[in-house]
Design a protein around this motif. Structure first.
Motif, PDB file in Angstrom:
ATOM      1  N   ASP A 160       0.781  -1.235   0.000  1.00  0.00           N
ATOM      2  CA  ASP A 160       0.000   0.000   0.000  1.00  0.00           C
ATOM      3  C   ASP A 160       0.814   1.287   0.000  1.00  0.00           C
ATOM      4  N   ALA A 161       2.128   1.210   0.037  1.00  0.00           N
ATOM      5  CA  ALA A 161       2.971   2.401  -0.077  1.00  0.00           C
ATOM      6  C   ALA A 161       4.379   1.952  -0.440  1.00  0.00           C
ATOM      7  N   VAL A 162       5.166   2.899  -0.923  1.00  0.00           N
ATOM      8  CA  VAL A 162       6.544   2.584  -1.318  1.00  0.00           C
ATOM      9  C   VAL A 162       7.497   3.057  -0.236  1.00  0.00           C
ATOM     10  N   VAL A 196       5.549   7.826  -1.705  1.00  0.00           N
ATOM     11  CA  VAL A 196       6.909   7.299  -1.852  1.00  0.00           C
ATOM     12  C   VAL A 196       7.790   7.837  -0.731  1.00  0.00           C
ATOM     13  N   GLU A 197       8.396   6.929   0.010  1.00  0.00           N
ATOM     14  CA  GLU A 197       9.337   7.272   1.072  1.00  0.00           C
ATOM     15  C   GLU A 197      10.684   6.633   0.760  1.00  0.00           C
ATOM     16  N   VAL A 198      11.750   7.367   1.044  1.00  0.00           N
ATOM     17  CA  VAL A 198      13.096   6.860   0.787  1.00  0.00           C
ATOM     18  C   VAL A 198      13.933   7.025   2.048  1.00  0.00           C
ATOM     19  N   GLU A 199      14.674   5.990   2.378  1.00  0.00           N
ATOM     20  CA  GLU A 199      15.545   5.984   3.557  1.00  0.00           C
ATOM     21  C   GLU A 199      16.951   6.429   3.168  1.00  0.00           C
ATOM     22  N   VAL A 200      17.529   7.291   4.007  1.00  0.00           N
ATOM     23  CA  VAL A 200      18.932   7.683   3.834  1.00  0.00           C
ATOM     24  C   VAL A 200      19.645   7.510   5.162  1.00  0.00           C
ATOM     25  N   ASP A 201      20.942   7.292   5.093  1.00  0.00           N
ATOM     26  CA  ASP A 201      21.710   7.162   6.337  1.00  0.00           C
ATOM     27  C   ASP A 201      22.879   8.135   6.418  1.00  0.00           C
ATOM     28  N   LEU A 210      15.765  14.138  -2.575  1.00  0.00           N
ATOM     29  CA  LEU A 210      14.747  15.177  -2.695  1.00  0.00           C
ATOM     30  C   LEU A 210      14.574  15.621  -4.145  1.00  0.00           C
ATOM     31  N   ALA A 211      15.631  15.568  -4.922  1.00  0.00           N
ATOM     32  CA  ALA A 211      15.558  15.984  -6.325  1.00  0.00           C
ATOM     33  C   ALA A 211      14.605  15.102  -7.133  1.00  0.00           C
ATOM     34  N   ALA A 212      14.298  13.923  -6.625  1.00  0.00           N
ATOM     35  CA  ALA A 212      13.361  13.017  -7.305  1.00  0.00           C
ATOM     36  C   ALA A 212      11.912  13.299  -6.905  1.00  0.00           C
ATOM     37  N   ASN A 213      11.713  14.296  -6.034  1.00  0.00           N
ATOM     38  CA  ASN A 213      10.364  14.693  -5.593  1.00  0.00           C
ATOM     39  C   ASN A 213       9.636  13.585  -4.823  1.00  0.00           C
ATOM     40  N   VAL A 214      10.325  12.984  -3.868  1.00  0.00           N
ATOM     41  CA  VAL A 214       9.697  11.964  -3.034  1.00  0.00           C
ATOM     42  C   VAL A 214       8.809  12.644  -1.996  1.00  0.00           C
ATOM     43  N   ASP A 215       7.940  11.866  -1.366  1.00  0.00           N
ATOM     44  CA  ASP A 215       6.999  12.428  -0.397  1.00  0.00           C
ATOM     45  C   ASP A 215       7.558  12.483   1.023  1.00  0.00           C
ATOM     46  N   ALA A 238       9.666  17.800   2.023  1.00  0.00           N
ATOM     47  CA  ALA A 238       9.145  16.449   2.203  1.00  0.00           C
ATOM     48  C   ALA A 238       8.887  16.247   3.689  1.00  0.00           C
ATOM     49  N   ILE A 239       8.086  15.252   3.989  1.00  0.00           N
ATOM     50  CA  ILE A 239       7.909  14.837   5.381  1.00  0.00           C
ATOM     51  C   ILE A 239       9.216  14.216   5.855  1.00  0.00           C
ATOM     52  N   VAL A 240       9.627  14.545   7.070  1.00  0.00           N
ATOM     53  CA  VAL A 240      10.870  14.006   7.621  1.00  0.00           C
ATOM     54  C   VAL A 240      10.547  13.014   8.726  1.00  0.00           C
ATOM     55  N   GLU A 241      11.032  11.801   8.554  1.00  0.00           N
ATOM     56  CA  GLU A 241      10.833  10.742   9.545  1.00  0.00           C
ATOM     57  C   GLU A 241      12.175  10.349  10.143  1.00  0.00           C
ATOM     58  N   ALA A 242      12.217  10.189  11.446  1.00  0.00           N
ATOM     59  CA  ALA A 242      13.410   9.699  12.132  1.00  0.00           C
ATOM     60  C   ALA A 242      13.179   8.257  12.554  1.00  0.00           C
TER      61      ALA A 242
END
Length: 288
Positions: A160-162, A196-201, A210-215, A238-242
């Motif tokens: 249901d989500a990426v 669409v959410e993307v994880e970074v470390d 962010l340049a890909a316009n993720v949510d 974008a929304i920021v999740e920790a």
């Protein structure tokens, strides 16, 4: 959301596991005409969750049994509080007792732990969210318990989500494509309604993502200083999740960095079952 169908599916499977050929003890030792009255009693303080599930365990065992909740899911209670009253055929009550308690204790434990996390971040704008680290088969129940504790749900399933995590990115960019281009190409195949959410470390990964316009962008296992810097870099784009390293001792400071969401796997994978008991009286003549 927790539906009657999802409740019945879980409870029926639990009852079949616990009494696959009936309750030998109750059948042999409890008169068929005996009735009982039982009270669901809190042995410790907490937050209620799973009272509908509790009732389903008795109803699926014997539809003659009645369950009347004395509090609502999400309500706080103190030790000694009566949470529900059960009345009906004693055999059915005794057969369903363990399953009813197991599920309600589990859900109330999750709701109680979640409420503690929510309290720790109440002075910030951050919301507490769960993860997919749930007990197989019990996700719908455990997710409801998080909501009863004042928390929020992350994506329910892979469908249901990426969420693009580090291992996805490693495979996605193996051919030499940039993170930005690889994300844009993949996102082009998605319906426009898909989140669409993307994880970074690392901090230097934020701008290419962010340049890909993720949510949503997840800052995974960042230090407090890097979380603050990450929030500044994102700057509302974008929304920021920790996520990562979150405990009751650290969640307040994490939320104070300005993130929008703090996801906590411990809500479901480490919650202790709350101490609840079923106090029961049985009579042989059909009266309590």
């Amino acid at each position: 959301m927790l539906t009657p169908a999802s409740i019945d599916r879980v409870v029926a499977a639990a009852l079949a596991e616990d009494a696959p050929w009936g309750d030998l003890t109750s059948t042999a030792f409890i008169p068929e005409a005996a009735t009982a009255r039982a009270e669901l009693i809190a042995r410790e303080a907490g937050v209620a969750s799973g009272l509908t599930v509790f009732a389903a365990a008795f109803g699926l065992t014997d539809p003659v049994i009645t369950v009347i909740a004395q509090v609502e899911d999400g309500a706080r209670f103190e030790p000694g509080a009566v949470l529900a009253v059960v009345e009906g055929p004693a055999r059915g009550i005794l057969t369903a007792e363990r399953v009813a308690l197991n599920l309600t204790q589990r859900m109330s434990g999750i709701a109680t732990l979640t409420a503690r996390y929510v309290s720790e971040v109440a002075h910030t704008r951050a919301r507490i969210a769960d993860t997919r680290k749930t007990t197989p088969g019990l996700r719908a129940l455990e997710r409801q318990a998080v909501r009863d504790g004042g928390g929020h749900n992350h994506r329910f399933s892979l469908s249901d989500a990426v969420m693009v995590k580090d291992n996805h990115l490693a495979v996605l960019t193996a051919g030499g494509a940039s993170v930005t281009d690889a994300l844009r190409t993949a996102m082009a195949s998605l319906p426009h309604t898909t989140h669409v959410e993307v994880e970074v470390d690392r901090l230097d990964q934020i701008e290419p993502v962010l340049a890909a316009n993720v949510d949503t962008i997840m800052l995974d296992n960042f230090s407090l200083d890097d979380l603050r810097r990450g929030v500044e870099v994102v700057a509302g784009r974008a929304i920021v999740e920790a996520s990562g390293g979150v405990s009751l001792q650290t969640v307040g400071a994490i939320a104070e960095t300005g993130v929008d969401v703090v996801s906590v796997g411990a809500l479901t994978h480490s919650a202790r079952a709350l101490d609840l008991g079923l106090d029961i009286r049985v009579s042989a003549a059909g009266t309590t």
